[in-house]
Design a protein around this motif. Sequence first.
Motif, PDB file in Angstrom:
ATOM      1  N   GLY A  30      37.361  40.896  45.768  1.00 12.65           N
ATOM      2  CA  GLY A  30      38.512  40.368  45.036  1.00 12.65           C
ATOM      3  C   GLY A  30      38.103  39.669  43.755  1.00 12.65           C
ATOM      4  N   LEU A  31      37.003  38.873  43.868  1.00 20.79           N
ATOM      5  CA  LEU A  31      36.513  38.215  42.646  1.00 20.79           C
ATOM      6  C   LEU A  31      36.090  39.232  41.597  1.00 20.79           C
ATOM      7  N   GLY A  32      35.417  40.333  42.061  1.00 18.33           N
ATOM      8  CA  GLY A  32      35.005  41.372  41.112  1.00 18.33           C
ATOM      9  C   GLY A  32      36.195  42.023  40.443  1.00 18.33           C
ATOM     10  N   VAL A  33      37.211  42.356  41.314  1.00 19.81           N
ATOM     11  CA  VAL A  33      38.409  42.984  40.738  1.00 19.81           C
ATOM     12  C   VAL A  33      39.099  42.016  39.777  1.00 19.81           C
ATOM     13  N   LEU A  34      39.143  40.735  40.172  1.00 20.17           N
ATOM     14  CA  LEU A  34      39.780  39.741  39.320  1.00 20.17           C
ATOM     15  C   LEU A  34      39.045  39.601  37.988  1.00 20.17           C
ATOM     16  N   GLY A  35      37.682  39.596  38.063  1.00 15.32           N
ATOM     17  CA  GLY A  35      36.897  39.510  36.816  1.00 15.32           C
ATOM     18  C   GLY A  35      37.097  40.726  35.947  1.00 15.32           C
ATOM     19  N   LEU A  36      37.111  41.915  36.603  1.00 18.76           N
ATOM     20  CA  LEU A  36      37.320  43.146  35.829  1.00 18.76           C
ATOM     21  C   LEU A  36      38.706  43.147  35.183  1.00 18.76           C
ATOM     22  N   GLY A  38      40.421  40.502  34.411  1.00 21.39           N
ATOM     23  CA  GLY A  38      40.412  39.519  33.331  1.00 21.39           C
ATOM     24  C   GLY A  38      39.735  40.062  32.067  1.00 21.39           C
ATOM     25  N   ARG A  39      38.621  40.779  32.335  1.00 21.06           N
ATOM     26  CA  ARG A  39      37.919  41.351  31.178  1.00 21.06           C
ATOM     27  C   ARG A  39      38.785  42.396  30.466  1.00 21.06           C
ATOM     28  N   LEU A  40      39.442  43.229  31.272  1.00 24.10           N
ATOM     29  CA  LEU A  40      40.323  44.238  30.686  1.00 24.10           C
ATOM     30  C   LEU A  40      41.474  43.585  29.926  1.00 24.10           C
ATOM     31  N   ALA A  41      41.999  42.518  30.529  1.00 21.16           N
ATOM     32  CA  ALA A  41      43.092  41.816  29.848  1.00 21.16           C
ATOM     33  C   ALA A  41      42.604  41.210  28.533  1.00 21.16           C
ATOM     34  N   TYR A  42      41.393  40.648  28.574  1.00 27.04           N
ATOM     35  CA  TYR A  42      40.819  40.057  27.347  1.00 27.04           C
ATOM     36  C   TYR A  42      40.635  41.108  26.259  1.00 27.04           C
ATOM     37  N   LEU A  43      40.062  42.260  26.658  1.00 29.13           N
ATOM     38  CA  LEU A  43      39.828  43.328  25.672  1.00 29.13           C
ATOM     39  C   LEU A  43      41.129  43.926  25.170  1.00 29.13           C
TER      40      LEU A  43
END
Length: 654
Positions: A30-36, A38-43
Amino acid sequence: MAEPAIFFEEVNQRQGEFHRRAFMMGGVAGLGVLGLAGRLAYLQLLETARFEKLAVSNQFNFKLVPPPRGLILDRNGVVLASNRPNFRLLVARDKGVDPQATLHTLAEFVPLDDSRQARLLRDISNAPKRSPVQVMEDMSWEQFSAINLRIPELPGVTADMGEVRVYPHGGAFAHVIGYVAKVNKEDLAPVGPNADPILLNPGFRIGRQGVEKAFDLQLRGKPGAHKVEVDANGREVREDTQGDIPAVPGQEIQLTLDADIQNRAMEVFGDESGAAVVMDCRSGDILCMFSGPSFDANRFVRGLSGAEYRQLANYERKPLFNKALTATYPPGSTFKTMVALAALEAGYDPKTVHVCNKAWAWGGRVWHCDEHHGAQDLHTAIATSCDIYFYQCALFVGPDKIADMARRFGLGDLFDIGIPGQKKGLVPDTAYKKRVFKKDPKWHPGETPSFGIGQGYTHLNPLQLCVMAARLANGEKALHPRLVKSIGGKELPVGSAFGDLPVDKAHIQFVRDAMKAVTTIGTAKATADMGLGDIKMAGKTGTAQGFNYNGGRGVHGTAGPWHLRDHAWFVAYAPYDDPRYAISVLIEHGGFGGAAAAPRAREIMRTTLLKDPEIRARVEKPMPMPQIPDDPSDSDRIPEPPTVIAPGPTGGLA
C-alpha cells in the motif's frame, strides 16, 4: 494405529501469524502504491509545464537567424552601406548524405567547377554535423526555383533567402567604410561577443576595415530564431512561424561625409594615386576622405579569388592602401606656412628680404630653388614658394620652434575619428634626433634648411595637412576632425570643442593673406580659380621629393618613370574672406603641386561650396538692373496719344 489429533490452539496461532504477515505485506504494498500514486500526481499535476517544455523541445528546434546589419549613412541621410535580399544555397553534413555526390548534382544547376567543389568538400567535412555550409550566394531566381523543386531529392541541401551587405557607391567610400567578410577561425573566441553561436551561421559577416570594423558590435544587432518542427533524427519537418523570435537590427551609424563631394573626388582623381580630405572649418566635420585608386567593396563581400586579390595587392598604385590616413609623405612647401608662423612668433620681421638667384651657397654646398625669384619678403616668399628664402628663415627659427608650431596645428598627431589605420608620421626636432640616432644624436645646422621646406625627416598624411589648413582658416579653435556624426541616434561631440589655438591671431592673418596671394599672383594663380565670381580660394602648393635627385634616381616634375616622380600637394580653404571649408589634396608622384593637385582641389572645393545653401545663394544672387540715364527734358512731358490708322478696303491694316 492412532489418528492424528488436531489442536485448535495451534491452528489459531498459525492463522494469527499469517494474518500479521499479510497485513505487513499489504501495508508495504500500500505504501508503494501510495508513493507511486503521489509521484504520478506530482508529475502529472505539478510538473506538467516542465515536461511539456521538454516534449516541445524534442519536437521543435530554433534556428538562429542573423540580424539585419545596421545602415551606414552620410550626413544627409544618403545610404552608404545597406542590405539586400540574397538567394543562398547551403549544404549540411548528415547521416546518409554524400557531400561529394550532392555537390556533383548541384553543379548541374549552378556553376561549381572542380576546384570549387574540392574546396567546398573540405569546408563541409570540417563543419559540425548538420551545420550548413554556404555553397553559393546571389543565385538567380531560375537557379533558386530549380533547386527548390528538387529539395526532396537532395538530402542536406537548403535553398533559402538571406541578406547580403551592399555598398551602393562602389569604390568611393571603400577605404572609409571598409567591408564585411566571412568569419574565420581567428575571429572566434571562447568568451565575449565573438563567442556568440551566430558567428557560425553561414550567412553571418563580420567587419573587416574602416567603419565596418571599428563599429562591428554596434552594427551587428541581436540574432533572432526560426521555430521548426523536427523528427526523431533532428531533421526539419516543417516551420512554425508563430513561434519565431524576431531579430533586432544593428544600430544606424551616420557619418559626417557628404556623398556628392566624395563621389566628385573619385571622378576628378580618375586613375591617379593619392588622397583628398575636406573639413568644415567651423565644426571639424570631415566632408570628404577619399583615397585613390580605390576598389569595389562589394567584391570583398562575395569573396575574391586568389588571382583577383593578387592583382589588387601587386598594382603599383596600391588601391588597397588608405593614403588619406595610413600613408605618410614629405609635405613639401605646404609646410612653409608653419615655418612662417614659427618665425613670426619668434619675433622675425616679415619685411626681411632675401635674394633668390635660384641657387644659394651655404654650409659647404649649394642649395637650389625652382625659380629665379629675386628679392623676396616673407609675404611674397609664401606666394611664390621660394625655397631659398625659407632655407634662411628656418635657420633663423631653429628646428624645435618649427616643430612646436607644427604640432599646434595637428601635424604629427593622431586623431580619434573612430576608424583604425592612422599613421602618426613625423615632425622631427632635436629630441627626436637624440632619441633615434644613437651614433649621431646631434641636430646639425645643415639639416635645418631641408626641414624648412618640408623635406628631410618630415613625413605627414593628408588628414593632418587638412587639419592644419582648417585651423589656419578658423584662426581661433584647435579643431579636431570628426568622421562619425552619430551612433544609434546619439550624436558625438563636434571637433570645435577642444580648446583655443595658442597662436597670435595677427600672425595667422598674415599667413592667410599670403595664402590668398598664392592663388591670385603666386604658384596656383593659373589653376585655383573656381569660377564662382567673388568667391575665391586661398591655399599653398607643395612639391615633395620622393627620392634624392643627386643619385640620378629622383625625377622632378612629370618627366620620367611614374614611381620616381615628386609628390604633388595642395592645401587650401574657401571662401578666403569667410573661411568655411578646408581641403588637402595629394597626388602621389604627380609632379608639381600647382599643376597636378590644385586643379583637383579646385573641382572638389567647388562642389563643396555649391552644396552650402548660403554660399550658393551668394553665387546665385541676381545681377543689378541696368541703369538707364534720365532725360531731364522728358521729365514733365505728357505722352502723345496713339495714332489711329484707318482700315483699308478689306478691313485690314493698310
